[in-house]
Structure formats: C-alpha cells, structure tokens
Design a protein around this motif. Structure first.
Motif, mmCIF file in Angstrom:
data_model
loop_
_atom_site.group_PDB
_atom_site.id
_atom_site.type_symbol
_atom_site.label_atom_id
_atom_site.label_comp_id
_atom_site.label_asym_id
_atom_site.label_seq_id
_atom_site.Cartn_x
_atom_site.Cartn_y
_atom_site.Cartn_z
ATOM 1 N N ARG A 299 -6.629 12.675 0.708
ATOM 2 C CA ARG A 299 -5.951 11.411 0.993
ATOM 3 C C ARG A 299 -6.075 10.457 -0.194
ATOM 4 N N PHE A 300 -4.980 9.795 -0.538
ATOM 5 C CA PHE A 300 -4.953 8.925 -1.705
ATOM 6 C C PHE A 300 -4.305 7.595 -1.331
ATOM 7 N N ILE A 301 -4.865 6.515 -1.877
ATOM 8 C CA ILE A 301 -4.358 5.175 -1.586
ATOM 9 C C ILE A 301 -4.148 4.409 -2.886
ATOM 10 N N LEU A 302 -2.974 3.803 -3.035
ATOM 11 C CA LEU A 302 -2.696 2.836 -4.093
ATOM 12 C C LEU A 302 -2.438 1.502 -3.409
ATOM 13 N N ALA A 303 -3.121 0.451 -3.852
ATOM 14 C CA ALA A 303 -2.975 -0.851 -3.215
ATOM 15 C C ALA A 303 -2.892 -1.946 -4.258
ATOM 16 N N GLY A 304 -2.130 -3.008 -3.943
ATOM 17 C CA GLY A 304 -2.025 -4.125 -4.882
ATOM 18 C C GLY A 304 -0.800 -4.973 -4.615
ATOM 19 N N ASP A 305 -0.259 -5.537 -5.675
ATOM 20 C CA ASP A 305 0.868 -6.463 -5.599
ATOM 21 C C ASP A 305 2.042 -5.841 -4.845
ATOM 22 N N ARG A 306 2.485 -6.524 -3.780
ATOM 23 C CA ARG A 306 3.596 -5.962 -2.991
ATOM 24 C C ARG A 306 4.911 -5.989 -3.762
ATOM 25 N N MET B 146 -0.344 6.272 9.586
ATOM 26 C CA MET B 146 0.780 6.638 8.725
ATOM 27 C C MET B 146 0.514 7.937 7.967
ATOM 28 N N LEU B 147 -0.728 8.141 7.524
ATOM 29 C CA LEU B 147 -1.053 9.395 6.840
ATOM 30 C C LEU B 147 -0.963 10.578 7.799
ATOM 31 N N ALA C 221 2.985 17.008 -0.641
ATOM 32 C CA ALA C 221 2.423 15.726 -0.225
ATOM 33 C C ALA C 221 3.365 14.997 0.727
ATOM 34 N N GLY C 222 2.757 14.231 1.635
ATOM 35 C CA GLY C 222 3.509 13.333 2.507
ATOM 36 C C GLY C 222 3.183 11.902 2.110
ATOM 37 N N PHE C 223 4.186 11.010 2.096
ATOM 38 C CA PHE C 223 4.017 9.659 1.561
ATOM 39 C C PHE C 223 4.350 8.594 2.607
ATOM 40 N N ILE D 234 0.850 -1.195 0.000
ATOM 41 C CA ILE D 234 0.000 0.000 0.000
ATOM 42 C C ILE D 234 0.882 1.240 0.000
ATOM 43 N N LEU D 235 0.667 2.115 -0.980
ATOM 44 C CA LEU D 235 1.314 3.420 -0.985
ATOM 45 C C LEU D 235 0.229 4.460 -0.727
ATOM 46 N N ALA D 236 0.354 5.178 0.385
ATOM 47 C CA ALA D 236 -0.632 6.201 0.749
ATOM 48 C C ALA D 236 0.048 7.563 0.723
ATOM 49 N N PHE D 237 -0.663 8.561 0.236
ATOM 50 C CA PHE D 237 -0.122 9.917 0.326
ATOM 51 C C PHE D 237 -1.234 10.910 0.633
ATOM 52 N N ILE D 238 -0.844 12.024 1.194
ATOM 53 C CA ILE D 238 -1.797 13.006 1.688
ATOM 54 C C ILE D 238 -1.337 14.404 1.307
ATOM 55 N N ILE D 239 -2.269 15.245 0.921
ATOM 56 C CA ILE D 239 -1.946 16.656 0.694
ATOM 57 C C ILE D 239 -1.783 17.305 2.056
ATOM 58 N N ARG D 240 -0.611 17.758 2.348
ATOM 59 C CA ARG D 240 -0.327 18.303 3.672
ATOM 60 C C ARG D 240 -1.090 19.611 3.889
ATOM 61 N N ASN D 241 -1.596 19.768 5.110
ATOM 62 C CA ASN D 241 -2.363 20.963 5.493
ATOM 63 C C ASN D 241 -3.534 21.194 4.549
ATOM 64 N N TYR D 242 -4.251 20.127 4.256
ATOM 65 C CA TYR D 242 -5.339 20.185 3.272
ATOM 66 C C TYR D 242 -6.404 21.213 3.660
ATOM 67 N N ASN D 243 -6.829 21.211 4.924
ATOM 68 C CA ASN D 243 -7.880 22.137 5.355
ATOM 69 C C ASN D 243 -7.434 23.589 5.258
#
Length: 420
Positions: free
Chosen positions: A74-81, A135-136, A111-113, A27-36
């Motif tokens: 918030r964004f999530i990519l998931a699949g084959d490790r 983690m996010l 973004a933070g990853f 899983i690769l997750a990333f977030i736009i920092r200080n989104y609000n």
C-alpha cells in the motif's frame, strides 16, 4: 520526503495530526492488487525488492512537496490538493504496464488507484485513515480506472460508520443482538425441517441496520466473535426452552453462522461446547455454517473440523459459488451439506445450463446433501427440486422472522405451503 521503509500506519497518522487544522489536502493512494497471492508466487524477498523499486520510482518522479508513505503493498501520496494528481496517477499507471526489473527480480504487478480530495479539510485523523482503507480495498477489488472520492462524502460515510460501530458496541454490551430465523424446507415434502439463525442489530432510532453494513464493520473491529457467540447462546437458549415443541414440529436442527475470523479461534470447540452444556442441549441441534473463505487454510480447516465433530458439531458450507470455488478439494471437506449461493441459483433459473446439474449430481455422489438458497418463486423451487436439491430456502417460503415468533408462525406457514 518520508523514509520509504517507514510504516505508514504511524507516519501517516503523525503527518495528518500535525497538518494545519482544517487545511485542505489531496491524497493519492494505490495498492498492489492481490499482494498476498503474489508474495506466495514471487516470494517475500522479491516482493520486498519490488516495493523498493516502486518507492524509488515515486521519489524520483513525483513532486518533492508531497509526502510519501508505504506499508507493504500500500502506498500513499499526500499534500497540496492543487497538485496535478491526474498527471501523477497517469505516470504511475503507465509504469505499472511494464515489469519491475532488478538484478534479482522481474515482477509483473497490477495496481489499483484512488484519489481522495479533502477540499474542506477533515474532522479527524480516524476519518481519513478509514477512508483510505476503504478506498484501497475497493481499488484492490476493482482495479481499472482511478477511483475518486470527496472529503465531504468521506465525512458523511465516516459518521455513518461510527454510528454502526456505536450500535454494535451497544448491542454487545447490552446483549441486544436480535436473532431471526429463516425456515429451511425439505424439498420433497415442502415441510419446514430446519432454520438458519441470522443476527440483527438496530441503530439509536430503533431502525434495523443491514447485515451487509454491520457484519463487515464487526469483522474489521474484531467484534464479530462476540456477536457470533451471542447469537449462538441465544439459539441454544431458544432450543432449551422449546425442545419438545421443536421436535413435535419436525424441526431437526438450527444452522448458526461462523465468520472466518470466529472459525480461526483455537478455543472455539471448547467455548461452543461450554455453551451447549450450559443449556443442556445436544450439539446435534446445531449445524455450523462457514463460507469458502474459511477453507483457505485447508490443514487448519480439517483440524478444526475434526475437533468440532469430536464434540458433536456438524458443518455446512455456506454460499458455495461466491468465492474461488475449488471442486477438487471438496472431496475431503468436512461438510454434510452444501448451500448453493443465491446468485448461482438465480443464474441457473434465468438461463439453465449443464454446469449446475452436473455440479449437484457430483456433490450428491460424494455424499453431500444440497440446499438451494434464494428461492423466490414456485418455478424456482420446482427447478431446484428437479435437479435433486434436498432443501430449499428463500423468500418464496418465508422472510426471516424473530426467533420468538418462529414457533407461533410455523404451523400457519406449514399449512400455507401444503395448500400450495
């Protein structure tokens, strides 16, 4: 490929539930920092355009075999490790070094990853969702390079968190939240004049759980209101049973903490007044401590404080200096006392400068009394007294003690301080 407008709270859960039991995933997750905060600057419409642009970029530049989910910032990519997660991360990170432009938007985003590797699969969907959220949150705070976490660590961390949740629930249902009191000292006389009430809970082995661990869990689960109310009621009961002894001892009040979530309750004044009435004590016995986080909604702060003060409650600003401190707005703040965060006190005592003395002098001029937290040595106490602080609190004087021991120990404590 999932619909990029789909709420990943449901879509991601469905994907994880339908994944083969025990199947290893990455899983690769990333977030736009200080989104609000950015939404306030750019506006909701432009941020929505930005989310769409990011989603399109992910779709076009990441493997079609990976599942993609997003929810706001918030964004999530998931699949084959075994996927080349490092290359995907580098590609996304590089893209965020440039503005996101469209016909009606030009957004500068950071973004933070975080990468989570479930090499041995996972035990439950809740475990995975909990880890992604944690983690996010870290990625949002620290940003920088890719944060990595293994599924084995995730499993252990989740089990520990579940243990804390169970302990919280037990303490709430069985009313076993313990109250400890830490003395607050009047700086000039070195006498105990007040105390701060602190919540404590134990695990199933009877060992104390750190407040730094259970308080965030209680806040995220919404149970902090019940914890706070239980502490408040136990303090009121203690005062009712010992009011005469407390007065003779020179104890003027007891501070009780309100979490930002608890402070936002619209029925807070009614509920706390109901409890003080139940025990027949004056609200003047209680001072309510709130942190700077509670000051974000300034209009609500003033309205809530006015309502609480009409019921006789007084406010203390706790941990000043830990958040984005805004000195200007303090001139209209509804506090009678400001508690300087221990980091601010320690920093000054290690390397004195002109900032803290000027800050204290300004606060005193505005009519606030000052408490220095984290006092650990006599030298620190003397430095804070020289700066004009009114009250001192910290391990130099006493560790927090069980509420039932407070009156038994204070006389000996007073004598020890006087001898020093």
């Amino acid at each position: 490929m999932m619909d990029d407008r789909l709420d990943y709270g449901f879509a991601l859960r469905d994907y994880l539930e339908n994944n083969e039991k025990g199947k290893a995933i990455g899983i690769l997750a990333f977030i736009i920092r200080n989104y609000n905060g950015l939404s306030d600057i750019y506006g909701d419409a432009q941020m929505e355009t930005g989310i769409a642009m990011i989603s399109d970029f992910v779709k076009k530049n990441c493997s079609k075999s990976l599942k993609f989910f997003n929810n706001g910032g918030r964004f999530i990519l998931a699949g084959d490790r075994e996927a080349d997660w490092n290359s995907i991360y580098k590609k996304l990170k590089l893209r965020f070094e440039f503005p996101w432009k469209s016909y009606n938007a030009e957004l500068y985003l950071e973004a933070g990853f975080a990468l989570i590797d479930y090499a041995n699969g996972y035990d439950s969907v809740e475990e995975v969702l909990d880890t992604i959220g944690t983690m996010l949150s870290k990625a949002n705070s620290f940003g920088g390079e890719l944060l990595s976490f293994s599924g084995d660590n995730s499993r252990q961390a989740y089990r520990e968190k579940v243990g804390v949740r169970d302990a919280l629930e037990y303490a709430i249902v069985n009313e076993t939240v313990e109250v400890y009191l830490q003395p607050i000292i009047y700086a000039e006389t070195k006498k105990v004049v007040a105390a701060e009430a602190l919540a404590r809970i134990r695990d199933d082995r009877g060992e104390m759980i750190s407040p730094a661990v259970f308080i965030p869990v209680a806040e995220r689960s919404g149970r902090i209101n019940l914890i706070g109310e239980q502490v408040f009621e136990k303090v009121c009961s203690f005062i009712e049973e010992n009011e005469t002894s407390l007065r003779r001892s020179g104890i003027e009040h007891i501070n009780v903490n309100l979490s930002p979530i608890q402070f936002m309750r619209i029925d807070l004044a009614d509920r706390l007044a109901e409890i003080t009435d139940k025990y027949g004590i004056s609200p003047e016995w209680i001072r309510l401590e709130i942190t700077e986080e509670s000051m974000r909604e300034e209009r609500f702060l003033i309205k809530q404080a006015e309502l609480m003060r009409s019921r006789g409650f007084l406010f203390v600003l706790d941990d000043y200096g830990t958040a984005s401190s805004n000195f200007v707005r303090m001139k209209d703040a509804p506090f009678i006392n400001i508690k300087l965060d221990l980091e601010l006190v320690w920093d000054y005592c290690k390397k004195p400068d002109r900032i803290l003395p000027m800050l204290i002098a300004a606060f005193k001029e505005m009519g606030f009394s000052i408490t220095a937290e984290g006092v650990e040595t006599e030298a620190m106490a003397e430095k804070m007294l020289a700066l004009g602080t009114d009250y001192l609190q910290g391990m130099f004087y006493s560790a927090p003690m069980q509420i039932g021991d407070f009156l038994n120990k204070w006389k000996l404590f007073q004598s020890d301080v006087a001898d020093n």
